[in-house]
Design a protein around this motif. Structure first.
Motif, PDB file in Angstrom:
ATOM      1  N   GLN A  97       0.829  -1.205   0.000  1.00  0.00           N
ATOM      2  CA  GLN A  97       0.000   0.000   0.000  1.00  0.00           C
ATOM      3  C   GLN A  97       0.866   1.258   0.000  1.00  0.00           C
ATOM      4  OE1 GLN A  97      -2.451  -1.404   3.491  1.00  0.00           O
ATOM      5  NE2 GLN A  97      -4.071  -0.383   2.344  1.00  0.00           N
ATOM      6  N   ILE A  98       1.958   1.214   0.773  1.00  0.00           N
ATOM      7  CA  ILE A  98       2.825   2.382   0.878  1.00  0.00           C
ATOM      8  C   ILE A  98       3.514   2.688  -0.448  1.00  0.00           C
ATOM      9  CG2 ILE A  98       4.901   3.259   2.034  1.00  0.00           C
ATOM     10  CD1 ILE A  98       4.098   1.495   4.440  1.00  0.00           C
ATOM     11  N   THR A  99       3.865   1.655  -1.194  1.00  0.00           N
ATOM     12  CA  THR A  99       4.615   1.853  -2.437  1.00  0.00           C
ATOM     13  C   THR A  99       3.717   2.071  -3.648  1.00  0.00           C
ATOM     14  OG1 THR A  99       4.699  -0.551  -2.779  1.00  0.00           O
ATOM     15  CG2 THR A  99       6.537   0.469  -1.588  1.00  0.00           C
ATOM     16  N   SER A 100       2.414   2.133  -3.439  1.00  0.00           N
ATOM     17  CA  SER A 100       1.474   2.293  -4.555  1.00  0.00           C
ATOM     18  C   SER A 100       0.754   3.620  -4.439  1.00  0.00           C
ATOM     19  CB  SER A 100       0.460   1.138  -4.552  1.00  0.00           C
ATOM     20  OG  SER A 100       1.123  -0.106  -4.637  1.00  0.00           O
ATOM     21  N   ILE A 105       5.720   7.898  -2.617  1.00  0.00           N
ATOM     22  CA  ILE A 105       6.831   7.040  -3.003  1.00  0.00           C
ATOM     23  C   ILE A 105       6.567   6.329  -4.327  1.00  0.00           C
ATOM     24  CG2 ILE A 105       6.019   4.979  -1.783  1.00  0.00           C
ATOM     25  CD1 ILE A 105       8.887   4.452  -0.975  1.00  0.00           C
ATOM     26  N   SER A 106       5.296   6.162  -4.686  1.00  0.00           N
ATOM     27  CA  SER A 106       4.982   5.495  -5.956  1.00  0.00           C
ATOM     28  C   SER A 106       5.413   6.341  -7.147  1.00  0.00           C
ATOM     29  CB  SER A 106       3.483   5.208  -6.044  1.00  0.00           C
ATOM     30  OG  SER A 106       2.735   6.418  -6.026  1.00  0.00           O
ATOM     31  N   LEU A 164      -1.724  -2.537  -6.457  1.00  0.00           N
ATOM     32  CA  LEU A 164      -0.735  -2.342  -7.508  1.00  0.00           C
ATOM     33  C   LEU A 164      -1.081  -1.140  -8.381  1.00  0.00           C
ATOM     34  CD1 LEU A 164      -0.178  -6.021  -8.679  1.00  0.00           C
ATOM     35  CD2 LEU A 164       1.511  -4.531  -7.599  1.00  0.00           C
ATOM     36  N   PRO A 165      -0.062  -0.526  -9.007  1.00  0.00           N
ATOM     37  CA  PRO A 165      -0.362   0.503 -10.013  1.00  0.00           C
ATOM     38  C   PRO A 165      -1.248  -0.094 -11.110  1.00  0.00           C
ATOM     39  CG  PRO A 165       1.968   0.519  -9.447  1.00  0.00           C
ATOM     40  CD  PRO A 165       1.379  -0.688  -8.792  1.00  0.00           C
ATOM     41  N   LEU A 166      -2.081   0.730 -11.695  1.00  0.00           N
ATOM     42  CA  LEU A 166      -3.093   0.237 -12.630  1.00  0.00           C
ATOM     43  C   LEU A 166      -2.473  -0.504 -13.815  1.00  0.00           C
ATOM     44  CD1 LEU A 166      -6.119   0.168 -13.219  1.00  0.00           C
ATOM     45  CD2 LEU A 166      -5.855   2.319 -14.468  1.00  0.00           C
ATOM     46  N   HIS A 167      -1.341  -0.006 -14.311  1.00  0.00           N
ATOM     47  CA  HIS A 167      -0.752  -0.617 -15.496  1.00  0.00           C
ATOM     48  C   HIS A 167      -0.190  -2.017 -15.224  1.00  0.00           C
ATOM     49  CE1 HIS A 167       2.842   1.072 -13.493  1.00  0.00           C
ATOM     50  NE2 HIS A 167       3.492   0.072 -14.083  1.00  0.00           N
ATOM     51  N   ALA A 168       0.050  -2.330 -13.949  1.00  0.00           N
ATOM     52  CA  ALA A 168       0.659  -3.624 -13.621  1.00  0.00           C
ATOM     53  C   ALA A 168      -0.346  -4.658 -13.153  1.00  0.00           C
ATOM     54  CB  ALA A 168       1.720  -3.424 -12.542  1.00  0.00           C
ATOM     55  N   VAL A 169      -1.619  -4.276 -13.043  1.00  0.00           N
ATOM     56  CA  VAL A 169      -2.603  -5.177 -12.448  1.00  0.00           C
ATOM     57  C   VAL A 169      -2.780  -6.430 -13.292  1.00  0.00           C
ATOM     58  CG1 VAL A 169      -5.027  -5.451 -11.819  1.00  0.00           C
ATOM     59  CG2 VAL A 169      -3.806  -3.349 -11.218  1.00  0.00           C
ATOM     60  N   GLU A 187       8.863   1.612  -9.826  1.00  0.00           N
ATOM     61  CA  GLU A 187       9.040   0.176 -10.048  1.00  0.00           C
ATOM     62  C   GLU A 187       9.235  -0.604  -8.748  1.00  0.00           C
ATOM     63  OE1 GLU A 187      12.296  -0.239 -12.679  1.00  0.00           O
ATOM     64  OE2 GLU A 187      11.290   0.684 -14.388  1.00  0.00           O
ATOM     65  N   LEU A 188       9.170   0.077  -7.627  1.00  0.00           N
ATOM     66  CA  LEU A 188       9.466  -0.586  -6.360  1.00  0.00           C
ATOM     67  C   LEU A 188       8.442  -1.663  -6.031  1.00  0.00           C
ATOM     68  CD1 LEU A 188      11.224  -0.821  -3.869  1.00  0.00           C
ATOM     69  CD2 LEU A 188       9.937   1.070  -2.834  1.00  0.00           C
ATOM     70  N   SER A 189       7.167  -1.380  -6.245  1.00  0.00           N
ATOM     71  CA  SER A 189       6.137  -2.349  -5.875  1.00  0.00           C
ATOM     72  C   SER A 189       6.287  -3.645  -6.671  1.00  0.00           C
ATOM     73  CB  SER A 189       4.744  -1.749  -6.086  1.00  0.00           C
ATOM     74  OG  SER A 189       4.566  -1.357  -7.439  1.00  0.00           O
ATOM     75  N   GLU A 190       6.542  -3.533  -7.996  1.00  0.00           N
ATOM     76  CA  GLU A 190       6.703  -4.751  -8.797  1.00  0.00           C
ATOM     77  C   GLU A 190       7.996  -5.486  -8.435  1.00  0.00           C
ATOM     78  OE1 GLU A 190       5.208  -4.825 -12.973  1.00  0.00           O
ATOM     79  OE2 GLU A 190       5.418  -2.639 -12.774  1.00  0.00           O
ATOM     80  N   THR A 191       9.010  -4.732  -8.058  1.00  0.00           N
ATOM     81  CA  THR A 191      10.257  -5.374  -7.641  1.00  0.00           C
ATOM     82  C   THR A 191      10.040  -6.224  -6.387  1.00  0.00           C
ATOM     83  OG1 THR A 191      11.531  -3.525  -8.554  1.00  0.00           O
ATOM     84  CG2 THR A 191      12.641  -4.954  -6.951  1.00  0.00           C
ATOM     85  N   LEU A 192       9.281  -5.679  -5.444  1.00  0.00           N
ATOM     86  CA  LEU A 192       8.998  -6.433  -4.225  1.00  0.00           C
ATOM     87  C   LEU A 192       8.202  -7.697  -4.529  1.00  0.00           C
ATOM     88  CD1 LEU A 192       8.079  -3.506  -1.784  1.00  0.00           C
ATOM     89  CD2 LEU A 192      10.274  -4.650  -2.053  1.00  0.00           C
ATOM     90  N   LEU A 193       7.258  -7.594  -5.441  1.00  0.00           N
ATOM     91  CA  LEU A 193       6.476  -8.775  -5.803  1.00  0.00           C
ATOM     92  C   LEU A 193       7.343  -9.824  -6.501  1.00  0.00           C
ATOM     93  CD1 LEU A 193       3.029  -7.366  -6.985  1.00  0.00           C
ATOM     94  CD2 LEU A 193       3.516  -8.712  -4.954  1.00  0.00           C
ATOM     95  N   GLU A 194       8.277  -9.367  -7.312  1.00  0.00           N
ATOM     96  CA  GLU A 194       9.184 -10.310  -7.972  1.00  0.00           C
ATOM     97  C   GLU A 194      10.025 -11.062  -6.935  1.00  0.00           C
ATOM     98  OE1 GLU A 194       9.526 -11.459 -10.831  1.00  0.00           O
ATOM     99  OE2 GLU A 194       8.575 -10.090 -12.243  1.00  0.00           O
TER     100      GLU A 194
END
Length: 712
Positions: free
Chosen positions: A537-540, A545-546, A617-622, A551-558
């Motif tokens: 939530q914090i990175t989105s 910070i988003s 997640l950011p909309l483009h990455a959903v 790219e931080l949120s997707e990096t964490l998910l990876e």
């Protein structure tokens, strides 16, 4: 012996030197005479001499003597009323039961005996006893006018005694407080209004903390001399310190601490001078500070709850040690019950709620609660409504004042962590600090937040803090789990403040690394998922910070997805210390549906954490991560665990956790991009996109024989 001769004998005995054996006889004889004397003048005479008797008052046994005075008149009044009712119901003409004096005449005669020869505080004892015996337990023995007069006499005597503290002395002030704990519940509202809170509140605090109460915590110092050190600590039941504890517990005020603490709110409410309330709060703070200091120097404070059974002898554990902690809990309840009305008044009193006084009141309350943390953190002893109100209200007040927040955290900052296990008292103080710091990041500037919250909290998250991982032959500290969880909560609270976004960007990688290092050995699946979901939530959006780290949120998910690919598939045992209520609640506080209840492995917990993050997640990455989450879910080896993840996936899609835009992406992914086949049937991404040899049909389409029913 006839009553007149017995009266002469007891009046003569009043002038003898004190003798404990004879004193007991005097009390018994006086009670008998009060019940059987048939001349009101003799009743007044007996009371007048009783309150000035040398054999009783030359060397009184503290408030025990005062309580016996109340008891004598309470017992006598009950018998007089009982005899009056029996005589009224006795139709035969004969000798009346008892003295034959009516309740009203008896009460008036006793009140006349409380004359100028005795002190006002002694009058309070007598009048309270009469009021209790005649009107207590729903007895209605007196007329309305006489009861009103008796109530006013009690309040007048109490006020006069407390207005002259030098004349009354500590015993007299304590006697008034003791009497009012019994009398106030019987007083009418109009009579209660006559009590002077300005003199009553200091007397209550003095009685509670003084020699007739908790003795300023001095009973702890005597324990040190009676403890026998060794591998197994012994504290003899016949030692001086144990005897002192027993005497303290049996004192009237200590036994009556519940009604006494309920008298404090009344006194605070009726105190017209706010400075007296502030002084009472300072007295409580000083008492708890001394209590904490004395306990810190006591060898028993170094024994953690988890090892008490092995470190203490059975006699000590089941005897004096248990009695000591019962007394500690009584102290905590009394102090917190006294603080509550003071904090409540801070919300209403214009003098106390201004910007100069309010932060001081809140800070002193938190300091007092911190001093009691070695008691409140023991087996959840602080989990009661009065404590929660006092604690949270003080936090609400102090968060309005950044300087006060910084000052409080600086004054209470725990010592730096090391590889040496700190004492249970230090752990309790650290836990209170972290729990309090969790509420303050929004009120702090970023440098102060980093120094006063992030730095102390991350020390408990670091894997190098070895004492948090106890050796195999030693049980973990009773507060280890709570300290670890509080540290996580404090860090997440700081990261969640938008104003600390620059700090969050540099801290999140370290925090995620510590989170992954702690799972599953030191943190439960539920706690891991909640922490990771909060970070997502914090990175989105809409967090700043988003934008700075898109790219931080997707990096964490990876990171999580690759960890899940090699994670253990063995079922995790249920966390032993996790409350049943928490285990029955899903992420975000919602009650678990059927899909979230079931076996969980390290792998499936990581997959569930990925699924929990989808709504943030950011909309483009959903769309991309819907597919990757489905692939990770299908990679779960155990069918039961896979079913848990599948139901959670479905819950995310349909329960409204996603907003409108993300929900629309989810609908399109489910219906036309192969999502349904991936989630329900576990088909690979390519097969689902190509139809897997099957064509997509509209709902209600006619199918050829042997084909499945309609699908969307």
């Amino acid at each position: 012996m006839p009553a007149d001769r017995l009266l002469t004998t007891v009046l003569r005995a009043y002038h003898d030197v004190p003798n404990p054996v004879e004193t007991d006889k005097i009390f018994g004889t006086t009670t008998t005479l009060l019940t059987n004397l048939n001349n009101p003048l003799n009743l007044s005479l007996l009371t007048s001499h009783f309150l000035t008797a040398r054999s009783i008052w030359q060397a009184p046994d503290g408030l025990r003597t005062c309580l016996r005075i109340i008891s004598v008149y309470n017992t006598a009044a009950i018998h007089v009323r009982k005899n009056e009712l029996e005589n009224a119901n006795n139709s035969r003409v004969g000798i009346p039961v008892g003295s034959g004096v009516s309740s009203e005449d008896w009460a008036r005669a006793i009140a006349k005996g409380a004359d100028d020869r005795s002190s006002r505080w002694q009058h309070t004892l007598v009048l309270t006893g009469v009021l209790m015996g005649m009107e207590g337990d729903d007895r209605r023995s007196l007329s309305w006018s006489l009861r009103s007069m008796l109530e006013r006499a009690v309040t007048t005597a109490a006020n006069l005694a407390l207005h002259n503290p030098q004349e009354s002395g500590p015993l007299g002030r304590g006697a008034v407080v003791l009497a009012l704990t019994y009398a106030v519940p019987l007083l009418s509202d109009s009579a209660k209004q006559l009590l002077n809170g300005n003199v009553l509140l200091p007397a209550i605090i003095e009685a509670m903390l003084g020699d007739e109460g908790f003795q300023h915590g001095d009973f702890i110092s005597s324990i040190l001399r009676d403890i026998t050190p060794g591998k197994i600590i012994s504290w003899r039941t016949n030692s001086h310190s144990v005897t002192r504890l027993q005497i303290l517990e049996n004192r009237p005020l200590t036994q009556n601490m519940g009604p006494l603490s309920r008298l404090v709110p009344f006194a605070v409410q009726h105190t017209t001078d706010p400075n007296i309330v502030l002084q009472a709060q300072k007295d409580l703070l000083g008492f708890t500070a001394g209590l904490l200091d004395k306990w810190t120097h006591c060898p028993l404070s170094a024994i953690d709850l988890s090892v008490e059974a092995a470190a203490l002898s059975l006699e000590t554990l089941q005897g004096p040690h248990l009695r000591l902690w019962q007394l500690f809990k009584k102290i905590m309840y009394a102090v917190v019950a006294s603080l509550q009305p003071m904090v409540g008044r801070c919300l209403l009193d214009p003098y106390m709620r201004n910007d100069a006084i309010a932060p001081t009141v809140a800070a002193q309350t938190l300091h007092t609660l911190r001093n009691l943390s070695f008691i409140s953190t023991r087996q959840g002893a602080g989990s009661f409504q009065v404590y929660e109100f006092t604690y949270l209200t003080s936090l609400d007040i102090i968060t309005r004042y950044p300087d006060a927040c910084v000052s409080f955290l600086q004054d209470t900052q725990p010592p730096p962590t090391s590889n040496v296990v700190p004492s249970p008292t230090i752990q309790a103080l650290s836990l209170f600090y972290l729990n309090t710091a969790e509420h303050l990041p929004f009120s702090l500037p970023t440098p102060a937040c980093e120094n006063l919250i992030i730095t102390p909290a991350t020390a408990y998250l670091s894997p190098t803090t070895s004492w948090l991982s106890s050796p195999a032959n030693m049980p973990p500290s009773s507060l280890t789990l709570e300290l670890f969880e509080s540290a996580h909560s404090s860090v997440l609270s700081a990261l969640s403040c938008p104003q600390h976004s620059p700090l969050a960007a540099s801290l999140i990688p370290f925090y995620i690394d510590a989170l992954l290092s702690s799972f599953p050995s030191r943190i439960s699946p539920r706690q891991f998922r909640l922490a990771f979901r909060t970070v997502m939530q914090i990175t989105s959006p809409p967090f700043p910070i988003s934008a700075s780290e898109p790219e931080l949120s997707e990096t964490l998910l990876e990171i999580l997805r690759f960890r899940a690919a090699s994670a253990s598939t063995q079922p995790l045992p249920p966390p032993p210390n996790e409350p049943a209520a928490a285990a029955a609640v899903g992420v975000g506080g919602a009650k678990k549906e059927g899909g979230e209840a079931g076996p969980v492995s390290e792998q499936s917990a990581l997959v569930l954490a990925i699924i929990d993050a989808l709504p943030h997640l950011p909309l483009h990455a959903v769309e991309e991560w819907l597919t990757r989450a489905a692939e990770s879910m299908n990679a779960v080896a155990d069918p039961a665990m896979r079913e848990v993840a599948r139901r959670r996936f479905w819950d995310v899609l349909v329960s409204g956790e996603m907003d409108v835009e993300r929900g629309a992406v989810g609908v399109a992914w489910w219906g036309t991009n192969g999502g349904r086949e991936m989630v329900l049937f576990g088909r690979p991404r390519a097969a689902a996109a190509a139809g897997g040899g099957e064509e997509f049909l509209m709902s209600g389409a006619l199918l050829e024989t042997g084909r499945e029913g309609s699908r969307l």
